[in-house]
Design an enzyme around this catalytic site. Structure first.
Site, PDB file in Angstrom:
ATOM      1  N   ASP A 272       0.822  -1.222   0.000  1.00  0.00           N
ATOM      2  CA  ASP A 272       0.000   0.000   0.000  1.00  0.00           C
ATOM      3  C   ASP A 272       0.851   1.265   0.000  1.00  0.00           C
ATOM      4  O   ASP A 272       0.636   2.179   0.809  1.00  0.00           O
ATOM      5  CB  ASP A 272      -0.931   0.024   1.221  1.00  0.00           C
ATOM      6  CG  ASP A 272      -1.767  -1.235   1.342  1.00  0.00           C
ATOM      7  OD1 ASP A 272      -2.059  -1.853   0.292  1.00  0.00           O
ATOM      8  OD2 ASP A 272      -2.128  -1.606   2.471  1.00  0.00           O
TER       9      ASP A 272
ATOM     10  N   GLU B  34     -11.240   0.928  -3.928  1.00  0.00           N
ATOM     11  CA  GLU B  34     -10.536   1.342  -2.707  1.00  0.00           C
ATOM     12  C   GLU B  34      -9.291   2.122  -3.070  1.00  0.00           C
ATOM     13  O   GLU B  34      -9.036   2.422  -4.231  1.00  0.00           O
ATOM     14  CB  GLU B  34     -10.176   0.102  -1.878  1.00  0.00           C
ATOM     15  CG  GLU B  34      -9.305  -0.899  -2.621  1.00  0.00           C
ATOM     16  CD  GLU B  34      -9.120  -2.201  -1.889  1.00  0.00           C
ATOM     17  OE1 GLU B  34      -9.721  -2.381  -0.810  1.00  0.00           O
ATOM     18  OE2 GLU B  34      -8.388  -3.066  -2.397  1.00  0.00           O
TER      19      GLU B  34
END
Length: 503
Positions: free
Chosen positions: A22, A179
């Site tokens: 991420d 997302e």
């Protein structure tokens, strides 16, 4: 390196290998910074610095105090800290993140120096969901965009939200899990970059654009702009990306990906890693280049950071930033100050099966590597472990006069082998090497644990299939961590070394 040598050179990708998922990237002047998710580990959110986009040095962990990071003992593996976004605005660094621990939610931290210290958290109790992003428009309004994909205006100084979140865009029709939103002003448009498809093999990156930060947003006609789904590319699960400009004004994408190995279905063991890929703009849309394991050297000068030491002699008063523990790290249970030049660990949980075990480790960053540590178990029992979670780990454990290898896979805990050793300190080792292909069932690697003898020989006590310490078997979002632990009493570690091997 001469200009010609650089022009002929290639650089390895991932640029930050091992369990560093991420990525969020931020440029300030000539400096670049990246932060990553850290889940159940403490300290949380590693912070990296680079001057050239390719060579990265960890300069700290943003959440290094208990008041910043609450991870109770019942925090599950792959719980905790999800998907930070790092931005720079009005002379300060801003870090927004989700702690999925009950009662925590979305949190905002600030710093003048990304190496720290970072502030105590500003709680965003009115901002639901995960994967928060921050962007400021021309009049100073702060927009927080979250997975889903929804958006709300906030006061970043207080955490107050102005109204409920408003739906912006849900990505491609039928694609699950929109997302990791990131919102940017580039030229005449605001661009909304998202991940979708789930963080497994169908992961991808899509983008839309609008004239205002609140939309409406027009999707790119060529979405997804990046995915490796349905391909035989060696890098898979590509997604969760962030855009940045290179030193020469070119554009790049920082993203996560995995390197599965072995037969079917392929097992990735290092977790999701940080890669970069080049970007070109065509008709106002980004076109992402191929995500490959090697990249040509850029036109701008390369600025390698200091080489990481292979060996840590625990000669500093505090542990170096690369070391992480499970959920907390009380000073009374983990210290380098009690015995000069040694790391001292005092047991709490009785084994690596327990969530409160006292553990200090570092991420495995190479597909082939070796790690060793010298342990004095005269006052207790402890050892060297390769960990994925509480139900998936291998370790070599020493007590006074004996060493044994243990395996935990799901509900099964097994003593693999043991060896009588002289009383006193002993050197424990782990060697990890890719497994030669045999058939479709071949695992990704072999994890061999043993004792390093005084004459330099290595006595193996167990050679274990690495697939059982993989995400495809265990599930979750993390990667392997190799480190030291205490199971009973007090154990001391003289040094720890880790190096990539040629296997």
């Amino acid at each position: 390196m001469s200009d010609k040598q650089q022009a002929d050179a290639s650089l390895p990708n991932p640029v930050i290998p091992g369990f560093h998922p991420d990525p969020s990237i931020c440029r300030v002047g000539d400096d670049y910074y990246v932060v990553c998710s850290s889940f159940e580990y403490f300290p949380g959110i590693p912070v990296f610095h680079s001057r050239d986009l390719f060579h990265w040095t960890q300069i700290g962990n943003a959440l290094d105090r208990p008041e910043q990071l609450r991870l109770p003992a019942d925090t599950p593996a792959s719980g905790g800290i999800y998907a930070p976004t790092l931005r720079h605005h009005d002379g300060r660094f801003w870090l927004i993140v989700t702690n999925v621990t009950e009662g925590e939610g979305n949190l905002l931290f600030t710093a003048t120096d990304p190496a720290g210290p970072w502030s105590d958290p500003i709680r965003l109790s009115e901002v639901p969901g995960i994967d928060p992003d921050l962007a400021w428009d021309e009049d100073g309004t702060c927009w927080c965009t979250i997975a889903g994909v929804s958006q709300v205006r906030i006061d970043p100084h207080t955490g107050e939200a102005f109204g409920p979140p408003r739906k912006l865009w849900s990505g491609a029709p039928g694609a699950k899990a929109p997302e990791a939103p990131h919102l940017y002003r580039i030229g005449d448009y605001w661009y909304l970059l998202i991940a979708e498809g789930g963080t497994e093999r169908c992961h991808g990156v899509s983008i839309a654009r609008g004239r205002t930060p609140a939309g409406p947003f027009e999707p790119c006609p060529d979405n997804p702009v990046l995915t490796h789904r349905g391909t035989d590319e060696p890098i898979q699960n590509t997604g969760h990306a962030d855009l940045v400009q290179g030193p020469d004004g070119s554009w790049w994408l920082a993203l996560l990906g995995v390197r599965p190995r072995g037969g079917t279905p392929g097992w990735h063991v290092l977790g999701r890693e940080t890669f970069v890929a080049p970007v070109e703009w065509v008709d106002g849309w980004p076109v992402v280049g191929k995500v490959t394991s090697e990249l040509p050297a850029p036109a701008w000068p390369l600025v390698p950071g200091p080489a990481e030491a292979v060996r840590d002699d625990f000669d500093l008063s505090e542990l170096r930033p690369k070391w992480i523990s499970l959920r907390d790290r009380p000073a009374e249970l983990c210290t380098t100050k009690e015995r000069a030049g040694w790391l001292t660990l005092r047991a709490r949980g009785g084994s690596l099966d327990e969530p409160d075990v006292v553990f200090v480790g570092r991420r495995q960053q190479h597909l082939a590597c070796e790690a060793r540590t010298r342990i004095d178990p005269a006052e207790g029992r402890g050892g060297l472990a390769v960990r994925l979670d509480e139900e998936h780990h291998y370790e070599i454990e020493a007590s006074e006069g004996e060493v044994r290898v243990l395996s935990r896979v799901g509900p099964l805990r097994t003593v693999v082998g043991s060896l009588a050793v002289p009383a006193g300190p002993v050197v424990l080792g782990v060697r990890i090497a890719p497994t030669p292909p045999r058939d479709a069932r071949t695992g990704p690697d072999t994890v061999t644990l043993g004792v390093a003898e005084p004459d330099g020989t290595f006595t193996a006590l167990g050679a274990l299939d690495g697939r059982y310490l993989s995400t495809e078997v265990a599930g979750g979002f993390t990667g392997r961590v190799i480190g030291m632990y205490a199971a009973t009493g007090t154990v001391h570690f003289d040094w720890f070394d880790y190096a990539q091997s040629n296997s």
